[in-house]
Design a protein around this motif. Sequence first.
Motif, mmCIF file in Angstrom:
data_model
loop_
_atom_site.group_PDB
_atom_site.id
_atom_site.type_symbol
_atom_site.label_atom_id
_atom_site.label_comp_id
_atom_site.label_asym_id
_atom_site.label_seq_id
_atom_site.Cartn_x
_atom_site.Cartn_y
_atom_site.Cartn_z
ATOM 1 N N HIS A 12 0.833 -1.215 0.000
ATOM 2 C CA HIS A 12 0.000 0.000 0.000
ATOM 3 C C HIS A 12 0.861 1.256 0.000
ATOM 4 O O HIS A 12 0.687 2.160 -0.825
ATOM 5 N N HIS A 13 1.820 1.305 0.913
ATOM 6 C CA HIS A 13 2.683 2.489 1.020
ATOM 7 C C HIS A 13 3.589 2.645 -0.199
ATOM 8 O O HIS A 13 3.923 3.766 -0.601
ATOM 9 N N GLY A 14 3.999 1.513 -0.764
ATOM 10 C CA GLY A 14 4.868 1.572 -1.934
ATOM 11 C C GLY A 14 4.221 2.313 -3.087
ATOM 12 O O GLY A 14 4.890 3.060 -3.816
ATOM 13 N N ARG A 15 2.909 2.128 -3.256
ATOM 14 C CA ARG A 15 2.188 2.838 -4.313
ATOM 15 C C ARG A 15 2.161 4.336 -4.038
ATOM 16 O O ARG A 15 2.268 5.161 -4.955
ATOM 17 N N LYS A 16 1.998 4.694 -2.778
ATOM 18 C CA LYS A 16 1.976 6.117 -2.410
ATOM 19 C C LYS A 16 3.354 6.747 -2.604
ATOM 20 O O LYS A 16 3.493 7.856 -3.119
ATOM 21 N N VAL A 17 4.385 6.018 -2.197
ATOM 22 C CA VAL A 17 5.765 6.507 -2.329
ATOM 23 C C VAL A 17 6.121 6.711 -3.800
ATOM 24 O O VAL A 17 6.746 7.711 -4.170
ATOM 25 N N ALA A 18 5.716 5.762 -4.653
ATOM 26 C CA ALA A 18 6.043 5.845 -6.079
ATOM 27 C C ALA A 18 5.419 7.065 -6.740
ATOM 28 O O ALA A 18 5.937 7.569 -7.744
ATOM 29 N N ALA A 19 4.311 7.552 -6.185
ATOM 30 C CA ALA A 19 3.620 8.702 -6.765
ATOM 31 C C ALA A 19 4.132 10.031 -6.232
ATOM 32 O O ALA A 19 3.717 11.093 -6.698
ATOM 33 N N ASP A 20 5.061 9.978 -5.277
ATOM 34 C CA ASP A 20 5.599 11.194 -4.671
ATOM 35 C C ASP A 20 7.003 11.453 -5.194
ATOM 36 O O ASP A 20 7.816 10.531 -5.308
ATOM 37 N N MET A 21 7.309 12.714 -5.485
ATOM 38 C CA MET A 21 8.591 13.052 -6.113
ATOM 39 C C MET A 21 9.791 12.625 -5.265
ATOM 40 O O MET A 21 10.785 12.123 -5.778
ATOM 41 N N ARG A 22 9.705 12.828 -3.944
ATOM 42 C CA ARG A 22 10.825 12.493 -3.072
ATOM 43 C C ARG A 22 10.578 11.228 -2.248
ATOM 44 O O ARG A 22 11.394 10.848 -1.409
ATOM 45 N N GLY A 23 9.458 10.591 -2.478
ATOM 46 C CA GLY A 23 9.082 9.455 -1.650
ATOM 47 C C GLY A 23 10.097 8.326 -1.649
ATOM 48 O O GLY A 23 10.463 7.811 -0.587
ATOM 49 N N ALA A 24 10.567 7.926 -2.827
ATOM 50 C CA ALA A 24 11.486 6.790 -2.918
ATOM 51 C C ALA A 24 12.798 7.066 -2.205
ATOM 52 O O ALA A 24 13.410 6.164 -1.630
ATOM 53 N N ALA A 25 13.254 8.315 -2.227
ATOM 54 C CA ALA A 25 14.509 8.667 -1.568
ATOM 55 C C ALA A 25 14.381 8.618 -0.051
ATOM 56 O O ALA A 25 15.303 8.193 0.660
ATOM 57 N N GLU A 26 13.226 9.028 0.462
ATOM 58 C CA GLU A 26 13.042 9.107 1.911
ATOM 59 C C GLU A 26 12.510 7.822 2.521
ATOM 60 O O GLU A 26 12.692 7.568 3.711
ATOM 61 N N PHE A 27 11.840 6.995 1.728
ATOM 62 C CA PHE A 27 11.297 5.733 2.219
ATOM 63 C C PHE A 27 11.790 4.606 1.320
ATOM 64 O O PHE A 27 11.015 3.868 0.723
ATOM 65 N N SER A 28 13.107 4.470 1.234
ATOM 66 C CA SER A 28 13.734 3.563 0.275
ATOM 67 C C SER A 28 13.479 2.096 0.583
ATOM 68 O O SER A 28 13.354 1.275 -0.336
ATOM 69 N N ALA A 29 13.398 1.723 1.851
ATOM 70 C CA ALA A 29 13.147 0.327 2.193
ATOM 71 C C ALA A 29 11.740 -0.082 1.758
ATOM 72 O O ALA A 29 11.542 -1.172 1.211
ATOM 73 N N ILE A 30 10.768 0.774 2.010
ATOM 74 C CA ILE A 30 9.392 0.513 1.572
ATOM 75 C C ILE A 30 9.335 0.449 0.056
ATOM 76 O O ILE A 30 8.717 -0.450 -0.520
ATOM 77 N N ASP A 31 10.004 1.384 -0.604
ATOM 78 C CA ASP A 31 9.958 1.469 -2.064
ATOM 79 C C ASP A 31 10.490 0.200 -2.724
ATOM 80 O O ASP A 31 9.822 -0.405 -3.569
ATOM 81 N N LEU A 32 11.676 -0.244 -2.323
ATOM 82 C CA LEU A 32 12.288 -1.414 -2.953
ATOM 83 C C LEU A 32 11.520 -2.687 -2.616
ATOM 84 O O LEU A 32 11.302 -3.537 -3.492
ATOM 85 N N ALA A 33 11.093 -2.822 -1.372
ATOM 86 C CA ALA A 33 10.349 -4.024 -0.980
ATOM 87 C C ALA A 33 9.023 -4.106 -1.723
ATOM 88 O O ALA A 33 8.630 -5.176 -2.193
ATOM 89 N N ALA A 34 8.308 -2.985 -1.827
ATOM 90 C CA ALA A 34 7.010 -2.976 -2.507
ATOM 91 C C ALA A 34 7.168 -3.284 -3.991
ATOM 92 O O ALA A 34 6.382 -4.053 -4.564
#
Length: 417
Positions: A12-34
């Motif tokens: 769920h959070h990975g989808r939100k992070v992917a849509a945010d410009m800085r999300g992947a940089a600040e929540f990298s563990a969530i991003d890669l796992a998702a």
Amino acid sequence: MEKQTIGAWVVHHGRKVAADMRGAAEFSAIDLAAKSAGLLARLGESDEATLTAEQVTAAAKIGNLNPKTELGACLDHLHKRKLIDRASTGAVSVLGVTGSSALQHAADLFEDNEPHATERAAITLAELSSQAPVTATGAIELLGDTHKLTKSDATDFVNQASQIGFVDAEGEGADKLLFNGNLFRRDTASKAKKVIDSLSSAEQAKIVEFDAKLKARGAVTASVATKILGEPLFAKVRAAALYDMNIVSNEAGDHVFITSPGSFHKFSNPLTEDAFDHAKALVAALTYGMTHSPSARGQIWGIDLLLGKLIRGGSVGPATAIGNDYRALELERVVQTERSGYGFKMRLLKREVGVIALEVLKGRDAAAAALETLPSAGMRSYTAPEAARVGLRKGQSTASRAQTRSLLSAVRGGGGL
């Protein structure tokens, strides 16, 4: 929290992070796992599968992964956990994968990435605000204590969480309420009762009538919902996530089908049942086939027989509708179609998705069965309930937002955390 629940929030959070410009940089563990778990779910099927390098790249692109930079990292991540085998040609083999197993792997992948305290706080806050709306003040205090965050850091995180979309925020200041779109996936009956009790007697009667029709059919069109509820009440309950909107789209426009958030569960935790939205997409596509598709192109009339055959591993068809109606599901590797004479045949790659869809369309929870992202113009895409709800929330007026807050307050019941 159970591993599957953590995995569901990671996705769920990975989808939100992917849509945010800085999300992947600040929540990298969530991003890669998702992204890794999403790729695994897209590559896998009920039985063992081997995909060519071209098919793997296509699966990555469908999941919005950059095949030059992100695909390799995700495949390395999955291979390290022995979830896939990779050939020198670029082909990938995957053992049988279900939605629930993919969520467990998502939780493991999240831990592998050594998540920051704020990433763990994001999981905690989402879980908390799905049980009942919480105040921002209470959330800041709890997250600070649980994850050893200073009050300033916890405050900044809560504000960031609502901006990225981990949670929704309604109101201002100390009285601001936090909730998310999974609010009615647990304890649906008791929460819905609190909402109904807060409505006028006329609105209550409309909700009761609509719920009866929804329970009988499993999914209904938005036009039916609007006719029974009226647009003001329908908008209010949609924004609060009391009902799910599923949008299937083609050249003729968008077709909205309504389902109950509590319909997609077999076990005790409906949040984890269809985290990848595959069953919701299948229900929406089949509902289109039952309600909108003309008989000349293959209107669906025996849903029990059709899905029963697919779940058993058989194929259905041929029909011209199959070549158009399930493109979004074919891209997600939920179904596979092939030309047969003047039409197309279809088989189900992810059989557990068909099981959930059948229980929903038969108008009862899959829990009762004790079992373990389309039309004549060509169904092009599927918009899942959370994305549809967020779009609605963005367009809410000040007055309608106030009404949403009143419903959330009713669900919270004035209690504490």
